[in-house]
Write a protein that holds these residues in place. Structure first.
Motif, PDB file in Angstrom:
ATOM      1  N   LEU A   1      14.888  -1.706  -3.140  1.00  0.00           N
ATOM      2  CA  LEU A   1      15.258  -0.471  -3.469  1.00  0.00           C
ATOM      3  C   LEU A   1      14.321   0.730  -4.366  1.00  0.00           C
ATOM      4  CD1 LEU A   1      19.285  -0.184  -2.467  1.00  0.00           C
ATOM      5  CD2 LEU A   1      16.967   0.746  -1.341  1.00  0.00           C
ATOM      6  N   ILE A   2      14.266  -0.464  -5.711  1.00  0.00           N
ATOM      7  CA  ILE A   2      14.077   0.181  -6.940  1.00  0.00           C
ATOM      8  C   ILE A   2      12.162  -0.138  -6.970  1.00  0.00           C
ATOM      9  CG2 ILE A   2      13.331  -0.488  -9.393  1.00  0.00           C
ATOM     10  CD1 ILE A   2      16.411  -1.226  -9.781  1.00  0.00           C
ATOM     11  N   ILE A   3      11.544  -0.628  -6.036  1.00  0.00           N
ATOM     12  CA  ILE A   3      10.595  -1.214  -5.378  1.00  0.00           C
ATOM     13  C   ILE A   3       9.608   0.225  -4.995  1.00  0.00           C
ATOM     14  CG2 ILE A   3       8.472  -2.801  -5.049  1.00  0.00           C
ATOM     15  CD1 ILE A   3      10.702  -4.575  -6.071  1.00  0.00           C
ATOM     16  N   TYR A   4      10.705   0.436  -3.683  1.00  0.00           N
ATOM     17  CA  TYR A   4      10.439   0.640  -2.935  1.00  0.00           C
ATOM     18  C   TYR A   4      10.907   2.390  -3.446  1.00  0.00           C
ATOM     19  CZ  TYR A   4      10.540   3.514   2.484  1.00  0.00           C
ATOM     20  OH  TYR A   4      10.926   4.648   2.886  1.00  0.00           O
ATOM     21  N   HIS A   5      11.623   2.857  -3.941  1.00  0.00           N
ATOM     22  CA  HIS A   5      10.980   4.229  -4.640  1.00  0.00           C
ATOM     23  C   HIS A   5       9.645   4.037  -5.679  1.00  0.00           C
ATOM     24  CE1 HIS A   5      12.502   7.999  -6.945  1.00  0.00           C
ATOM     25  NE2 HIS A   5      12.376   7.014  -7.973  1.00  0.00           N
ATOM     26  N   ASN A   6       9.266   3.568  -6.303  1.00  0.00           N
ATOM     27  CA  ASN A   6       7.973   3.550  -6.707  1.00  0.00           C
ATOM     28  C   ASN A   6       6.919   3.736  -6.307  1.00  0.00           C
ATOM     29  OD1 ASN A   6       9.284   3.596 -10.286  1.00  0.00           O
ATOM     30  ND2 ASN A   6      10.503   2.450  -9.179  1.00  0.00           N
ATOM     31  N   ALA A   7       6.850   2.978  -5.012  1.00  0.00           N
ATOM     32  CA  ALA A   7       6.324   2.598  -4.670  1.00  0.00           C
ATOM     33  C   ALA A   7       4.738   3.923  -4.153  1.00  0.00           C
ATOM     34  CB  ALA A   7       6.266   2.213  -2.763  1.00  0.00           C
ATOM     35  N   SER A   8       5.702   5.172  -3.787  1.00  0.00           N
ATOM     36  CA  SER A   8       5.068   6.205  -4.275  1.00  0.00           C
ATOM     37  C   SER A   8       3.752   6.651  -4.534  1.00  0.00           C
ATOM     38  CB  SER A   8       6.018   7.696  -3.975  1.00  0.00           C
ATOM     39  OG  SER A   8       6.862   7.029  -2.368  1.00  0.00           O
TER      40      SER A   8
ATOM     41  N   ASP B   1       0.065  -8.814 -19.554  1.00  0.00           N
ATOM     42  CA  ASP B   1       0.538  -8.032 -20.790  1.00  0.00           C
ATOM     43  C   ASP B   1      -0.444  -6.673 -20.047  1.00  0.00           C
ATOM     44  OD1 ASP B   1       1.931  -9.371 -21.671  1.00  0.00           O
ATOM     45  OD2 ASP B   1       0.397  -9.655 -23.619  1.00  0.00           O
ATOM     46  N   GLN B   2      -1.560  -7.364 -18.673  1.00  0.00           N
ATOM     47  CA  GLN B   2      -2.785  -6.705 -17.988  1.00  0.00           C
ATOM     48  C   GLN B   2      -1.838  -6.301 -17.699  1.00  0.00           C
ATOM     49  OE1 GLN B   2      -6.103  -8.975 -16.747  1.00  0.00           O
ATOM     50  NE2 GLN B   2      -7.582  -7.572 -18.919  1.00  0.00           N
ATOM     51  N   LEU B   3      -0.978  -6.025 -16.651  1.00  0.00           N
ATOM     52  CA  LEU B   3      -0.274  -6.015 -15.109  1.00  0.00           C
ATOM     53  C   LEU B   3       0.682  -4.587 -15.813  1.00  0.00           C
ATOM     54  CD1 LEU B   3       0.537  -8.769 -12.853  1.00  0.00           C
ATOM     55  CD2 LEU B   3      -1.057  -7.082 -12.364  1.00  0.00           C
ATOM     56  N   VAL B   4       0.952  -4.996 -16.579  1.00  0.00           N
ATOM     57  CA  VAL B   4       2.256  -3.896 -17.410  1.00  0.00           C
ATOM     58  C   VAL B   4       1.471  -2.673 -17.598  1.00  0.00           C
ATOM     59  CG1 VAL B   4       4.075  -5.558 -16.850  1.00  0.00           C
ATOM     60  CG2 VAL B   4       2.890  -5.144 -19.146  1.00  0.00           C
ATOM     61  N   GLN B   5       0.340  -2.616 -18.198  1.00  0.00           N
ATOM     62  CA  GLN B   5      -0.461  -1.169 -18.503  1.00  0.00           C
ATOM     63  C   GLN B   5      -0.256  -0.519 -17.907  1.00  0.00           C
ATOM     64  OE1 GLN B   5      -4.396  -2.946 -20.121  1.00  0.00           O
ATOM     65  NE2 GLN B   5      -2.459  -4.117 -21.824  1.00  0.00           N
ATOM     66  N   GLY B   6      -0.851   0.902 -18.034  1.00  0.00           N
ATOM     67  CA  GLY B   6      -0.779   1.695 -17.820  1.00  0.00           C
ATOM     68  C   GLY B   6      -2.077   1.678 -15.862  1.00  0.00           C
ATOM     69  N   GLU B   7      -2.852   1.294 -16.178  1.00  0.00           N
ATOM     70  CA  GLU B   7      -4.209   1.438 -15.030  1.00  0.00           C
ATOM     71  C   GLU B   7      -3.416   0.064 -14.047  1.00  0.00           C
ATOM     72  OE1 GLU B   7      -7.140  -0.667 -17.742  1.00  0.00           O
ATOM     73  OE2 GLU B   7      -8.030   0.108 -16.169  1.00  0.00           O
ATOM     74  N   TYR B   8      -2.946  -0.990 -14.454  1.00  0.00           N
ATOM     75  CA  TYR B   8      -2.663  -2.229 -13.604  1.00  0.00           C
ATOM     76  C   TYR B   8      -0.892  -1.247 -12.671  1.00  0.00           C
ATOM     77  CZ  TYR B   8      -6.295  -4.241 -15.913  1.00  0.00           C
ATOM     78  OH  TYR B   8      -7.322  -3.907 -16.198  1.00  0.00           O
ATOM     79  N   ARG B   9      -0.363  -0.637 -12.967  1.00  0.00           N
ATOM     80  CA  ARG B   9       0.387  -0.447 -12.631  1.00  0.00           C
ATOM     81  C   ARG B   9       0.782  -0.695 -11.168  1.00  0.00           C
ATOM     82  NH1 ARG B   9       3.627   3.771 -11.217  1.00  0.00           N
ATOM     83  NH2 ARG B   9       5.551   3.677 -11.458  1.00  0.00           N
ATOM     84  N   GLU B  10      -0.059  -0.695 -10.482  1.00  0.00           N
ATOM     85  CA  GLU B  10      -0.020  -0.139  -9.328  1.00  0.00           C
ATOM     86  C   GLU B  10      -0.083  -1.612  -8.134  1.00  0.00           C
ATOM     87  OE1 GLU B  10      -2.881   2.322  -7.507  1.00  0.00           O
ATOM     88  OE2 GLU B  10      -2.547   3.979  -8.036  1.00  0.00           O
ATOM     89  N   ALA B  11      -0.998  -2.563  -9.450  1.00  0.00           N
ATOM     90  CA  ALA B  11      -0.928  -3.600  -8.545  1.00  0.00           C
ATOM     91  C   ALA B  11       0.146  -3.872  -8.991  1.00  0.00           C
ATOM     92  CB  ALA B  11      -2.398  -4.590  -9.660  1.00  0.00           C
ATOM     93  N   PHE B  12       0.667  -4.335  -9.843  1.00  0.00           N
ATOM     94  CA  PHE B  12       2.567  -4.574 -10.678  1.00  0.00           C
ATOM     95  C   PHE B  12       3.499  -4.211  -9.594  1.00  0.00           C
ATOM     96  CE2 PHE B  12       5.740  -5.133 -13.657  1.00  0.00           C
ATOM     97  CZ  PHE B  12       5.634  -5.913 -13.782  1.00  0.00           C
ATOM     98  N   ILE B  13       3.718  -3.419  -9.048  1.00  0.00           N
ATOM     99  CA  ILE B  13       4.047  -2.917  -8.065  1.00  0.00           C
ATOM    100  C   ILE B  13       4.073  -3.799  -7.222  1.00  0.00           C
ATOM    101  CG2 ILE B  13       5.301  -0.863  -6.789  1.00  0.00           C
ATOM    102  CD1 ILE B  13       4.183   0.807  -8.438  1.00  0.00           C
ATOM    103  N   LEU B  14       2.995  -3.704  -6.784  1.00  0.00           N
ATOM    104  CA  LEU B  14       2.795  -4.510  -5.500  1.00  0.00           C
ATOM    105  C   LEU B  14       3.673  -6.228  -5.324  1.00  0.00           C
ATOM    106  CD1 LEU B  14      -0.916  -3.656  -3.973  1.00  0.00           C
ATOM    107  CD2 LEU B  14       0.604  -3.544  -2.565  1.00  0.00           C
ATOM    108  N   ILE B  15       2.584  -6.712  -6.391  1.00  0.00           N
ATOM    109  CA  ILE B  15       3.517  -8.032  -7.196  1.00  0.00           C
ATOM    110  C   ILE B  15       4.673  -8.182  -7.487  1.00  0.00           C
ATOM    111  CG2 ILE B  15       3.146 -10.067  -8.958  1.00  0.00           C
ATOM    112  CD1 ILE B  15       0.201  -8.717  -9.234  1.00  0.00           C
ATOM    113  N   LEU B  16       4.993  -7.373  -7.618  1.00  0.00           N
ATOM    114  CA  LEU B  16       6.634  -7.627  -7.703  1.00  0.00           C
ATOM    115  C   LEU B  16       7.382  -7.193  -6.026  1.00  0.00           C
ATOM    116  CD1 LEU B  16       7.306  -5.235 -10.657  1.00  0.00           C
ATOM    117  CD2 LEU B  16       7.480  -7.423 -10.677  1.00  0.00           C
ATOM    118  N   GLY B  17       7.205  -6.227  -6.052  1.00  0.00           N
ATOM    119  CA  GLY B  17       7.276  -6.442  -4.278  1.00  0.00           C
ATOM    120  C   GLY B  17       7.456  -7.078  -3.457  1.00  0.00           C
ATOM    121  N   MET B  18       6.338  -8.330  -3.535  1.00  0.00           N
ATOM    122  CA  MET B  18       6.073  -9.594  -3.296  1.00  0.00           C
ATOM    123  C   MET B  18       6.726 -10.159  -3.753  1.00  0.00           C
ATOM    124  SD  MET B  18       3.937 -10.371  -0.617  1.00  0.00           S
ATOM    125  CE  MET B  18       5.054 -11.183   0.482  1.00  0.00           C
ATOM    126  N   ILE B  19       6.800 -10.273  -4.914  1.00  0.00           N
ATOM    127  CA  ILE B  19       7.916 -11.248  -5.570  1.00  0.00           C
ATOM    128  C   ILE B  19       9.220 -11.252  -4.757  1.00  0.00           C
ATOM    129  CG2 ILE B  19       8.899 -12.317  -7.441  1.00  0.00           C
ATOM    130  CD1 ILE B  19       6.478 -11.832  -9.230  1.00  0.00           C
TER     131      ILE B  19
END
Length: 483
Positions: free
Chosen positions: A181-188, A9-27
């Motif tokens: 591709l979805i994660i690549y788009h959001n990585a910026s 729940d913490q990861l999907v909150q705004g301040e954790y969004r960057e970590a969430f994108i990294l973790i999704l990319g890794m998964i």
């Protein structure tokens, strides 16, 4: 379980969004690492290669990823975090495309190596990057590596199952490319300011560490009746020579890849061994369990994928949800308990594999992975508290390297055992067949023997004689079954 849900729940909150994108990319990239596990028999049937060679699609990525681990800080010196994530995903997508269109083994293996290269650029640095993004009070999220691995395994089984339903296992690569591709788009949107210290890599030792890959190549030749004996022996000599030189230089050069002198203590080495046992068990269970259910018990690929998922979930829960309870016991007792669970599971698989059904197989895999989860707890506890932050870093890198390399080596050895036993009881190799009624038990039994040795190594004292007596009884029963 509540703790894991809270962290998610913490990861999907705004301040954790960057970590969430990294973790999704890794998964997503880890899903790619397991994308051929469920499809081994189809690859054998389609390409007609030696069965052990086909297993290289699962073995080589493990070994290649292990060799890339010490190079993690190098990439951050050359790229920003956003550039690094995008580069990883781009390379991974190229590899996935090659795997998706592969029509022979060389192209498939090349695609698998490129996939792993993309994954290996980011994976070693992921905990450090997440720790930089997150507030200090939530640094526990950086220790979710096994959760990511478990999620990736489950999703790999699920997506491969869907691909089989659609008629072609290679379709999983379309899913992976779309997700990438979805994660690549959001990585910026990731903004991380890092102070990267200069990291001078020992390039000679990077090359010398490839001796482990050469040794895996030698092991594969033992199951290949076409390869000449002089070539096989040549690989063995070259592999040993490279590894020996690598170890000598690591202990003598001023800037080693891994500071073995600083890490040489019994507590840490026991942790490394325990973690290696557990991860090798998981990899072998996934790869050979699939063969057993497909060719031994003749279940569909969809059913097989579903059957392997409970053990992965139990492994994660056993690691995270039972820490408070098992902390009440001494580490040695937890090791005994974990190894006993794993030996019971592997022992039953080796002795009774010809009599099992799907439900019993699921129960045994749950028992094995419950032991694995507990073993991970003990291993992490033993590996903590190095003398410096630098040694902590090196300890993590070497731990990851050892787990990946031991998994690859053990999988290669046991694949050769399985193939040779299969061929010895048939007039020739069976296309599309990696097991016979005698082949699978020998595979499980070989892994069980390895556990007996390792448990005997750790658990000294009065238990040693008892374990040896049990070991002899199992050997006697196994020989009787083969008659």
């Amino acid at each position: 379980m509540n703790k894991i849900r809270h962290q998610f729940d913490q990861l999907v909150q705004g301040e954790y969004r960057e970590a969430f994108i990294l973790i999704l990319g890794m998964i997503v990239m880890l899903i790619g690492e397991f994308s051929t596990a469920l499809a081994v028999t189809k690859i054998v049937e389609a390409f007609g290669n030696n069965e052990v060679v086909v297993q290289l699609t699962n073995i080589l990525p493990l070994a290649w990823l292990a060799l890339m681990y010490p190079l993690g800080p190098v990439w951050l010196q050359k790229k920003s975090v956003v550039q690094l994530l995008k580069l990883s995903l781009a390379i991974f997508m190229i590899g996935s495309l090659l795997v998706g269109i592969a029509f022979n083994m060389p192209i498939l293996l090349l695609g698998r190596i490129i996939q792993t290269t993309g994954c290996g650029i980011l994976l070693p640095m992921l905990p450090s990057l997440i720790a930089t993004i997150l507030p200090e009070k939530n640094v526990g999220l950086t220790k979710m590596g096994d959760v990511m691995l478990g999620v990736a395994l489950v999703l790999a089984l699920f997506l491969t199952g869907i691909s089989f339903l659609l008629g072609n296992w290679q379709l999983i690569n379309i899913f992976l490319i779309v997700l990438s591709l979805i994660i690549y788009h959001n990585a910026s949107g990731i903004k991380i300011d890092l102070e990267i210290s200069t990291y001078n890599i020992e390039r000679v030792n990077v090359v010398l560490s490839s001796g482990f890959m050469v040794l895996i190549g030698w092991i594969v030749t033992l199951g290949d009746q076409i390869t000449s004996s002089w070539f096989s022996w040549g690989l063995l000599v070259i592999g040993i020579g490279l590894i020996a030189t690598y170890l000598w230089r690591e202990l003598s050069v001023p800037n080693p890849l891994i500071d073995f002198k600083g890490l040489f203590n019994v507590r840490y080495l026991r942790a490394v061994l325990l973690q290696g046992i557990g991860d090798a068990s998981l990899v072998v269970l996934m790869i050979i369990g699939i063969l057993y259910l497909r060719q031994g018990l003749h279940y569909s690929v969809i059913i097989i994928g579903l059957a392997l998922m409970p053990s992965i979930v139990v492994m994660i829960l056993m690691h995270h949800a039972t820490k408070r309870w098992f902390n009440k016991f001494e580490s040695v007792n937890n090791v005994r308990m974990a190894m006993s669970l794993m030996m019971v599971g592997w022992g039953c698989l080796s002795l009774f594999s010809t009599y099992l059904n799907l439900i019993l197989f699921i129960v045994l895999t749950i028992i094995i992975e419950a032991g694995h989860g507990l073993l991970m707890q003990v291993g992490q506890e033993l590996s903590q508290n190095q003398k410096s932050a630098r040694l902590n870093n090196m300890a993590d890198i070497f731990m990851a390297q050892f787990k990946l390399m031991s998994s690859g080596m053990i999988l290669a050895i046991l694949s050769v055992v399985l193939q040779n036993v299969t061929n010895s009881h048939t007039s020739n190799g069976l296309p599309g067949k990696l097991s016979t009624p005698r082949g699978i038990p020998s595979y499980f039994f070989t892994f069980l023997c390895d556990y007996n040795f390792r448990l005997d190594y750790h658990d000294v004292g009065r238990q040693k004689l008892k374990l040896k007596q049990t070991y002899c009884k199992i050997i006697g029963e196994f020989k009787w079954i083969l008659k």
